[in-house]
Design an enzyme around this catalytic site. Sequence first.
Site: not given
Ligand SMILES: Cc1cc2nc3c(=O)[nH]c(=O)nc-3n(C[C@H](O)[C@H](O)[C@H](O)COP(=O)(O)OP(=O)(O)OC[C@H]3O[C@@H](n4cnc5c(N)ncnc54)[C@H](O)[C@@H]3O)c2cc1C
Length: 398
Positions: A208, A300, A79, A392, A304
């Site tokens: 947006y 969201p 995009h 962005y 980011k």
């Molecule tokens: C519905 C939704 C929509 C979103 N939309 C956007 C968007 O449009 N744009 C954007 O940039 N961000 C968005 N986000 C945010 C984005 O998804 C997160 O910022 C991203 O997933 C962060 O990655 P992470 O690896 O830090 O955490 P996560 O993806 O949350 O991964 C953490 C992992 O740790 C695991 N875990 C947790 N506790 C334990 C434990 N005790 N032992 C072992 N494993 C564990 C979990 O199961 C998970 O798989 C959205 C989030 C949600 C919930």
Amino acid sequence: MAAPRRRLTTTVGIVGGGPAGLMLSHLLSRAGIENIVLEKRSHETIRTTQRAGILEAGSVKMLTDTGVNGRVVTEGHRHEGIDLRFNGVSHRLDFQDLVCESVWLYPQNEVFVDLAAARKRDGGDVRFSVTDTQVLDLTSDEPKIYFTDDAGEDFELHCQLVVGADGSQSICRKAIPADVRSDHFIAYPFAWFGILTEAPPSAPELIYANSEHGFALISQRSGMVQRMYFQCDPDEDPSTWSDEQIWAELQKRVDGPDGFTLKRGPIFEKMVLPFRSYVCEPLRYGNLFLAGDAGHTVPPTGAKGLNLALADVAVLAKAIESFATHGDHALLDAYSDTALERVWKAQNFSFWMTSMLHSRADQSSFERKRILGELNSVATSRFGQQYLAEAYTGWPHG
Ligand SMILES: Cc1cc2nc3c(=O)[nH]c(=O)nc-3n(C[C@H](O)[C@H](O)[C@H](O)COP(=O)(O)OP(=O)(O)OC[C@H]3O[C@@H](n4cnc5c(N)ncnc54)[C@H](O)[C@@H]3O)c2cc1C
């Protein structure tokens, strides 16, 4: 008497197999550093959970240039801009023209599939469906992680470093004593009502939309599945909304003299996404390091969250490599400050986009008009547009 825990050793124990945990594991393995990832959910659950969808240019480069694979480029959608829509009129921000960058629409679950496949291909040790994860002895030279594997066997994993990449409910963060960390937190008085619909795209790029009825985001997923959101009350119950009501709510937020009409289809997922901004400071406690949502969350609006998770581990992987290969602590010592510099810029951007695009229930006529003035300032100024486009599409890594 319970059987003794089976002992395992590695250099880096990673709690969480989301984008942060798996990308870190991939980068460390490329540098020849042993690591084990412990993930509480199953591969299938993560693969089928819809979350983020927009990747910054730097995130795409991380996936392609570090040899994860090139699917993001061949199957994702590039995009080159977004539409800011207010007073029923769309204003396109052309990212290529403004900052010579683009973003990619590529769902987070596909990023997960790619990272998990790359770990498997390269012989990585990723254990899904673990339970009872505990982190211990974090300030010692040999921190440990207790866990039970998917067959019910109890383990103790001895490491040199533990990384908490376990998302916003992080058990690793909670293991940091409250008196040695600062929790910077705000909640917002609104949330997003999100839907997935089986319909063709309503627009080629994200829209947006600010309106007197509240915010809406018209986004895409693929040729036949679209993602859309509208601002709602945090207590909203999505199960009480019919498809007809949802489409009417979305449409009135994008109505305008150009007659723009959303392409409708059956809605197969409805959820409410609360809005929070949070930063844990510092992102380190002894030999525990936090990365991604475990250390910070953003609303969201600026897309980011996923990108910050990947940016954190780009910094952390280099720091761990320097420590593990040369015994040099300097980059590890600097990790929290280095990562937080970007995190706070992203917090500011996400807060700004959120405040500029949403309306509060108690908004005065002055505030409504002021917001329109702000949107107009951005949409009609090349410098205003450039700030938004730069943030962005993402600041450079490193
Ligand atoms: C519905 C939704 C929509 C979103 N939309 C956007 C968007 O449009 N744009 C954007 O940039 N961000 C968005 N986000 C945010 C984005 O998804 C997160 O910022 C991203 O997933 C962060 O990655 P992470 O690896 O830090 O955490 P996560 O993806 O949350 O991964 C953490 C992992 O740790 C695991 N875990 C947790 N506790 C334990 C434990 N005790 N032992 C072992 N494993 C564990 C979990 O199961 C998970 O798989 C959205 C989030 C949600 C919930």
